[in-house]
Design a protein around this motif. Structure first.
Motif, PDB file in Angstrom:
ATOM      1  N   TRP A 152      13.638  60.188  51.924  1.00  0.00           N
ATOM      2  CA  TRP A 152      15.119  59.987  50.847  1.00  0.00           C
ATOM      3  C   TRP A 152      16.233  59.391  51.012  1.00  0.00           C
ATOM      4  CZ3 TRP A 152      19.031  63.980  51.243  1.00  0.00           C
ATOM      5  CH2 TRP A 152      17.989  64.669  51.974  1.00  0.00           C
ATOM      6  N   VAL A 153      17.235  59.923  50.228  1.00  0.00           N
ATOM      7  CA  VAL A 153      18.512  59.426  50.052  1.00  0.00           C
ATOM      8  C   VAL A 153      18.954  60.293  49.113  1.00  0.00           C
ATOM      9  CG1 VAL A 153      18.628  57.165  51.598  1.00  0.00           C
ATOM     10  CG2 VAL A 153      18.745  57.301  49.180  1.00  0.00           C
ATOM     11  N   ILE A 154      20.377  60.775  49.509  1.00  0.00           N
ATOM     12  CA  ILE A 154      21.213  61.410  48.834  1.00  0.00           C
ATOM     13  C   ILE A 154      22.185  60.598  47.776  1.00  0.00           C
ATOM     14  CG2 ILE A 154      22.041  63.493  47.582  1.00  0.00           C
ATOM     15  CD1 ILE A 154      19.054  64.029  46.508  1.00  0.00           C
ATOM     16  N   ASP A 155      22.697  60.322  46.366  1.00  0.00           N
ATOM     17  CA  ASP A 155      24.125  59.865  46.518  1.00  0.00           C
ATOM     18  C   ASP A 155      24.667  61.068  45.502  1.00  0.00           C
ATOM     19  OD1 ASP A 155      24.436  57.474  47.771  1.00  0.00           O
ATOM     20  OD2 ASP A 155      21.862  56.824  46.403  1.00  0.00           O
ATOM     21  N   THR A 156      26.105  61.751  46.188  1.00  0.00           N
ATOM     22  CA  THR A 156      27.166  62.292  44.733  1.00  0.00           C
ATOM     23  C   THR A 156      28.757  61.237  44.742  1.00  0.00           C
ATOM     24  OG1 THR A 156      28.052  64.249  44.266  1.00  0.00           O
ATOM     25  CG2 THR A 156      27.819  63.920  46.449  1.00  0.00           C
ATOM     26  N   ALA A 157      28.807  62.028  43.740  1.00  0.00           N
ATOM     27  CA  ALA A 157      30.751  61.483  44.076  1.00  0.00           C
ATOM     28  C   ALA A 157      31.537  62.674  44.183  1.00  0.00           C
ATOM     29  CB  ALA A 157      31.699  60.703  43.147  1.00  0.00           C
ATOM     30  N   GLN A 158      32.458  62.351  46.019  1.00  0.00           N
ATOM     31  CA  GLN A 158      33.390  63.877  46.004  1.00  0.00           C
ATOM     32  C   GLN A 158      34.782  63.215  46.379  1.00  0.00           C
ATOM     33  OE1 GLN A 158      31.032  65.210  48.990  1.00  0.00           O
ATOM     34  NE2 GLN A 158      31.317  67.202  48.602  1.00  0.00           N
ATOM     35  N   ASN A 159      35.754  63.636  45.497  1.00  0.00           N
ATOM     36  CA  ASN A 159      37.288  63.468  45.302  1.00  0.00           C
ATOM     37  C   ASN A 159      37.242  61.922  45.490  1.00  0.00           C
ATOM     38  OD1 ASN A 159      37.814  66.261  46.426  1.00  0.00           O
ATOM     39  ND2 ASN A 159      37.140  66.416  48.192  1.00  0.00           N
ATOM     40  N   GLY A 160      36.836  61.605  44.710  1.00  0.00           N
ATOM     41  CA  GLY A 160      36.351  59.887  44.410  1.00  0.00           C
ATOM     42  C   GLY A 160      35.767  59.005  45.175  1.00  0.00           C
ATOM     43  N   PHE A 161      35.139  59.215  46.361  1.00  0.00           N
ATOM     44  CA  PHE A 161      34.114  58.601  47.099  1.00  0.00           C
ATOM     45  C   PHE A 161      32.801  58.933  46.957  1.00  0.00           C
ATOM     46  CE2 PHE A 161      38.877  59.034  48.977  1.00  0.00           C
ATOM     47  CZ  PHE A 161      39.100  57.773  49.677  1.00  0.00           C
ATOM     48  N   LEU A 162      31.831  58.004  47.037  1.00  0.00           N
ATOM     49  CA  LEU A 162      31.272  57.880  47.267  1.00  0.00           C
ATOM     50  C   LEU A 162      30.341  58.250  48.867  1.00  0.00           C
ATOM     51  CD1 LEU A 162      29.989  54.508  45.649  1.00  0.00           C
ATOM     52  CD2 LEU A 162      29.486  56.879  44.625  1.00  0.00           C
TER      53      LEU A 162
END
Length: 404
Positions: free
Chosen positions: A207-217
């Protein structure tokens, strides 16, 4: 080449290229999107195998006093009132999450209750069964689903995942449960609670997990039976990511491309060759964004705008790693989006439909079937609208009350 290696590429940017975050861009022009309308509780759409695949919806509605009802709303043939409602359960508080899964005619609903307890109910010919509490996912704070599409053409397999508090004072703990009973737990110490995550299966247990943090992916990758690798930060160009709402998956390539809403209010996907790209031609500031899979596994995106429009777009072909998107079709222009929550059919072999769930009413949008097409086109076919106030549905059955 694995996904981490692919992500560590130099991407074009306004400053001539960067492989990581621009630490100088500490102040982000935040975009206030209406991702969780006030008052409208969680909702989950599904196709009912006992009613010929009819698109239906589970929703949570505050009733008199402090009682919240988990309600199953379905259309019916004939009668003065065209919609019927089964109250599955009375709850003492509004759950934070509600999802459904579908596998070979079996539909199950899951939701989080008090103290992060996870509940499950099975759809039967007579409606949803008496809910049972699950002990293997206590303290769940976020709950979502995705599907794994086997390369051999087998049925899409649902995957359930959630977030629990981290074992230390920082970060969170991710759990993933597959159709075959594989359950993995992974510590993500540098992920803040409350971040929206998007899981994509790159294999039956990878699997992979994606998220947004501080304006970056950011992306983590791992294996259900193993460990999780360190996060990779995506190179960005010109926009800052506010939240990830789905992924676009190239055919035969184990590299899901995350879709996100940026600080300019528009929807994008991150392409490993070109960086952030618009994932729809709908140039409108997004109130809500929902991703689903169309027939065959292609991505479908539903966007509601701050101006009340609801639109749909479909990714219909690939050239290497580059997706080609069809035009954006406006389904309606008068949604009044700030008081509605979107719930779409997200199973890859079930017909398209999206529900707009409000405080007091529910509207179902579906592409109109034709005699020429077994599966109507989400773009070319006209979309039918069926709206009903909750005060005008017939109630048929009432489930138990529970200290959920």
């Amino acid at each position: 080449m694995d996904s981490s290696q692919r992500l560590a590429v130099t991407m074009p940017s306004d400053s001539g290229g960067s492989t990581g975050p621009d630490r100088a861009a500490a102040e982000i022009d935040r975009y206030e999107s209406v991702t969780a309308p006030d008052g409208a509780g969680p909702a989950a759409a599904f196709c009912n195998p006992f009613r010929g695949g009819s698109p239906e919806v589970l929703l949570l509605s505050r009733r008199s006093g402090n009682i919240t009802q988990l309600m199953h709303l379905s259309p019916r043939d004939g009668g003065r009132r065209p919609w019927i409602c089964q109250v599955v359960m009375d709850l003492p508080a509004m759950p934070a999450e509600l999802v459904t899964t579908s596998y070979q005619g079996t539909v199950q609903a899951y939701w989080t209750g008090r103290h992060g307890r996870l509940w499950r109910s099975l759809l039967t010919p007579d409606g949803f069964s008496t809910p049972v509490a699950l002990r293997w996912a206590l303290d769940t704070q976020a709950l979502q689903t995705t599907y794994f599409l086997p390369q051999n053409g087998g049925p899409a397999e649902p995957v359930l995942y959630g977030i629990t508090p981290g074992r230390t004072h920082s970060g969170v703990r991710l759990w993933i449960r597959t159709l075959h009973g594989h359950t993995g737990h992974f510590d993500l110490p540098d992920l803040a609670p409350g971040n929206r995550l998007q899981l994509s299966m790159t294999g039956r247990t990878s699997w992979v997990i994606d998220t947004a943090q501080n304006g970056f992916l950011r992306r983590w990758d791992g294996h259900v039976d193993g460990s999780v690798n360190e996060a990779v930060t995506y190179a960005m160009a010109g926009v800052q990511a506010m939240f990830v709402f789905g992924t676009c998956d190239p055919v035969r390539l184990q590299f899901p491309q995350p879709m996100f809403v940026a600080n300019d209010g528009l929807a994008y996907l991150w392409n490993p060759r070109m960086g952030p790209l618009p994932c729809t031609t709908a140039r409108m500031r997004v109130a809500q964004a929902v991703a689903a899979r169309g027939v065959g596994g292609d991505s479908v995106v539903y966007l509601s705008g701050l101006d009340g429009r609801l639109s749909v777009a479909r990714q219909f072909s690939w050239e290497d790693l580059d997706p080609h998107w069809g035009g954006s079709r406006v389904i309606t222009r008068d949604l009044g989006q700030r008081s509605y929550r979107l719930a779409s059919i997200d199973h890859p072999v079930q017909p398209a439909a999206v529900f707009a769930v409000g405080l007091d009413d529910v509207t179902r949008f579906m592409p109109r079937a034709s005699t020429r097409q077994k599966s109507p086109s989400v773009f070319w076919a006209p979309w039918d609208r069926a709206e009903t106030p909750l005060s005008e549905v017939d109630f048929a059955g009432h489930g138990p009350s529970a200290a959920a």
